[in-house]
Design a protein around this motif. Structure first.
Motif, PDB file in Angstrom:
ATOM      1  N   ILE A  16       0.838  -1.199   0.000  1.00  0.00           N
ATOM      2  CA  ILE A  16       0.000   0.000   0.000  1.00  0.00           C
ATOM      3  C   ILE A  16       0.870   1.246   0.000  1.00  0.00           C
ATOM      4  CG2 ILE A  16      -1.592   1.360   1.424  1.00  0.00           C
ATOM      5  CD1 ILE A  16      -2.962  -1.272   2.181  1.00  0.00           C
ATOM      6  N   ALA A  17       1.905   1.254   0.832  1.00  0.00           N
ATOM      7  CA  ALA A  17       2.806   2.412   0.873  1.00  0.00           C
ATOM      8  C   ALA A  17       3.474   2.637  -0.477  1.00  0.00           C
ATOM      9  CB  ALA A  17       3.848   2.205   1.967  1.00  0.00           C
ATOM     10  N   GLN A  18       3.917   1.553  -1.109  1.00  0.00           N
ATOM     11  CA  GLN A  18       4.560   1.685  -2.420  1.00  0.00           C
ATOM     12  C   GLN A  18       3.581   2.205  -3.457  1.00  0.00           C
ATOM     13  OE1 GLN A  18       8.034   1.006  -3.013  1.00  0.00           O
ATOM     14  NE2 GLN A  18       7.376   2.332  -4.710  1.00  0.00           N
ATOM     15  N   ASP A  22       3.960   5.328  -5.907  1.00  0.00           N
ATOM     16  CA  ASP A  22       3.903   5.109  -7.345  1.00  0.00           C
ATOM     17  C   ASP A  22       2.846   5.975  -8.019  1.00  0.00           C
ATOM     18  OD1 ASP A  22       5.907   3.246  -7.097  1.00  0.00           O
ATOM     19  OD2 ASP A  22       4.586   1.492  -7.239  1.00  0.00           O
ATOM     20  N   ARG A  23       1.808   6.320  -7.264  1.00  0.00           N
ATOM     21  CA  ARG A  23       0.734   7.133  -7.835  1.00  0.00           C
ATOM     22  C   ARG A  23       0.979   8.627  -7.622  1.00  0.00           C
ATOM     23  NH1 ARG A  23      -3.864   2.992  -8.210  1.00  0.00           N
ATOM     24  NH2 ARG A  23      -5.397   4.662  -8.341  1.00  0.00           N
ATOM     25  N   GLY A  24       2.172   8.966  -7.135  1.00  0.00           N
ATOM     26  CA  GLY A  24       2.579  10.360  -7.073  1.00  0.00           C
ATOM     27  C   GLY A  24       2.132  11.131  -5.859  1.00  0.00           C
ATOM     28  N   HIS A  25       1.739  10.433  -4.801  1.00  0.00           N
ATOM     29  CA  HIS A  25       1.264  11.105  -3.598  1.00  0.00           C
ATOM     30  C   HIS A  25       2.402  11.307  -2.592  1.00  0.00           C
ATOM     31  CE1 HIS A  25      -2.721  10.628  -5.173  1.00  0.00           C
ATOM     32  NE2 HIS A  25      -2.646   9.310  -5.130  1.00  0.00           N
ATOM     33  N   ALA A  26       2.186  12.224  -1.662  1.00  0.00           N
ATOM     34  CA  ALA A  26       3.124  12.444  -0.562  1.00  0.00           C
ATOM     35  C   ALA A  26       2.790  11.469   0.560  1.00  0.00           C
ATOM     36  CB  ALA A  26       3.018  13.882  -0.071  1.00  0.00           C
ATOM     37  N   LEU A  27       3.733  10.619   0.896  1.00  0.00           N
ATOM     38  CA  LEU A  27       3.499   9.535   1.844  1.00  0.00           C
ATOM     39  C   LEU A  27       4.125   9.840   3.202  1.00  0.00           C
ATOM     40  CD1 LEU A  27       2.728   6.582   2.636  1.00  0.00           C
ATOM     41  CD2 LEU A  27       4.933   5.885   1.633  1.00  0.00           C
ATOM     42  N   THR A  28       3.314   9.652   4.261  1.00  0.00           N
ATOM     43  CA  THR A  28       3.816   9.660   5.629  1.00  0.00           C
ATOM     44  C   THR A  28       3.556   8.290   6.232  1.00  0.00           C
ATOM     45  OG1 THR A  28       3.361  12.026   5.920  1.00  0.00           O
ATOM     46  CG2 THR A  28       3.637  10.716   7.912  1.00  0.00           C
ATOM     47  N   LEU A  29       4.585   7.706   6.834  1.00  0.00           N
ATOM     48  CA  LEU A  29       4.445   6.424   7.515  1.00  0.00           C
ATOM     49  C   LEU A  29       4.534   6.632   9.019  1.00  0.00           C
ATOM     50  CD1 LEU A  29       6.771   4.112   5.381  1.00  0.00           C
ATOM     51  CD2 LEU A  29       4.282   4.223   5.317  1.00  0.00           C
ATOM     52  N   ALA A  39      13.597   1.438   4.652  1.00  0.00           N
ATOM     53  CA  ALA A  39      12.807   1.300   3.424  1.00  0.00           C
ATOM     54  C   ALA A  39      12.051   2.584   3.110  1.00  0.00           C
ATOM     55  CB  ALA A  39      11.817   0.149   3.577  1.00  0.00           C
ATOM     56  N   LEU A  40      11.704   2.745   1.855  1.00  0.00           N
ATOM     57  CA  LEU A  40      10.878   3.860   1.377  1.00  0.00           C
ATOM     58  C   LEU A  40      11.435   5.211   1.852  1.00  0.00           C
ATOM     59  CD1 LEU A  40       7.433   2.198   2.157  1.00  0.00           C
ATOM     60  CD2 LEU A  40       8.609   2.252  -0.043  1.00  0.00           C
ATOM     61  N   PRO A  41      12.650   5.537   1.444  1.00  0.00           N
ATOM     62  CA  PRO A  41      13.253   6.801   1.887  1.00  0.00           C
ATOM     63  C   PRO A  41      12.531   8.030   1.366  1.00  0.00           C
ATOM     64  CG  PRO A  41      14.585   5.767   0.168  1.00  0.00           C
ATOM     65  CD  PRO A  41      13.561   4.759   0.580  1.00  0.00           C
ATOM     66  N   GLU A  42      11.679   7.864   0.343  1.00  0.00           N
ATOM     67  CA  GLU A  42      10.932   9.003  -0.189  1.00  0.00           C
ATOM     68  C   GLU A  42       9.839   9.468   0.767  1.00  0.00           C
ATOM     69  OE1 GLU A  42      11.209   5.900  -3.602  1.00  0.00           O
ATOM     70  OE2 GLU A  42      11.087   5.914  -1.411  1.00  0.00           O
TER      71      GLU A  42
END
Length: 249
Positions: A16-18, A22-29, A39-42
């Motif tokens: 889900i995070a990926q 991939d869909r161009g959103h700003a992700l906060t974990l 993982a997921l340094p972006e």
């Protein structure tokens, strides 16, 4: 969109995070930072514990929140209290195990009978479905103004599966030795974790609300057919299987 994923480092949550990225959103974990923290340094990483410390969520605002790791109703409520309307549209990843086991013809829809909710605050290996029913009810009670989506996946398969529930059978067939299997006629409906992620993130983008069962195909294969398919994909003969006797009326 700004999307907060609670969990997001293992199997379903990782996919889900990926998908969010991939869909161009700003992700906060938001998680404990224990599983693959590099993982997921972006993404923006917020470290905390949903059971004891939600302080990292005191600041910030998101268009959508996807909750992959809720097991107890209390966890749903405390997250909702911590975020208020700052969390935006809320998605809870539930399970088809919320349904009562004695449904006619082993079939069900989103409106079929559910197990009695369990309001326990600890998990002892039982009541998984009952606990998720309580989570769903808590999510409905705590709904933000942006609404709530509940997704109920079936048997989840795919890369990064840390459960070994499905890969166990692949390894057993590949090993080539006799092994024990369930009832040969037991049906098995699966969903790839990547498809689950694509649906979940797409629904969050659209602000979809309601409850959706996610599994396929409509006519499930028997376990015999599943093992035959695995053997064919591996290009090996299916080993001898000692089937558990049973019936599926």
């Amino acid at each position: 969109m700004r999307i907060l994923v609670v969990g997001g480092t293992r199997f379903v949550g990782r996919h889900i995070a990926q998908a969010v990225l991939d869909r161009g959103h700003a992700l906060t974990l938001f998680n404990r930072g224990r599983s693959d923290p590099e993982a997921l340094p972006e993404a923006t990483h917020l470290v905390g514990d949903r059971n004891t410390d939600l302080s990292a969520l005191a600041v910030g605002e998101w268009d959508a929140t996807i909750d992959v790791s809720a097991y107890f109703a209390r966890q749903v409520r405390t997250l909702a209290d911590a975020l208020g309307d700052r969390g935006g549209h809320y998605t809870m990843v539930s399970t088809i195990s919320v349904h009562a086991p004695d449904l006619p013809n082993r079939g069900f829809t989103e409106t079929s009978a559910l197990l009695e909710p369990a309001w326990d605050d600890a998990f002892d290996g039982t009541k998984y479905g009952e606990l998720k029913v309580a989570c769903e009810l808590a999510a409905a009670d705590s709904a933000s103004s942006a609404g709530v989506l509940v997704v109920r996946p079936g048997f989840v398969v795919g890369p990064r599966d840390n459960t070994e529930r499905f890969t166990h059978w692949v390894r057993a067939v590949a090993a080539g030795h006799p092994f024990d299997g369930p009832d040969r006629d037991q049906p098995l409906q699966c969903i790839d974790a990547r498809d689950l992620a694509a649906f979940t993130v797409g629904a969050a983008e659209r602000g979809t609300t309601g409850t959706f069962t996610l599994t396929a195909p409509q006519q499930p294969p028997t376990f015999t057919q599943v093992l035959d398919t695995i053997a064919a994909a591996l290009d090996v003969p299916l080993p001898e299987v000692s089937w558990t006797q049973g019936s599926h009326d």
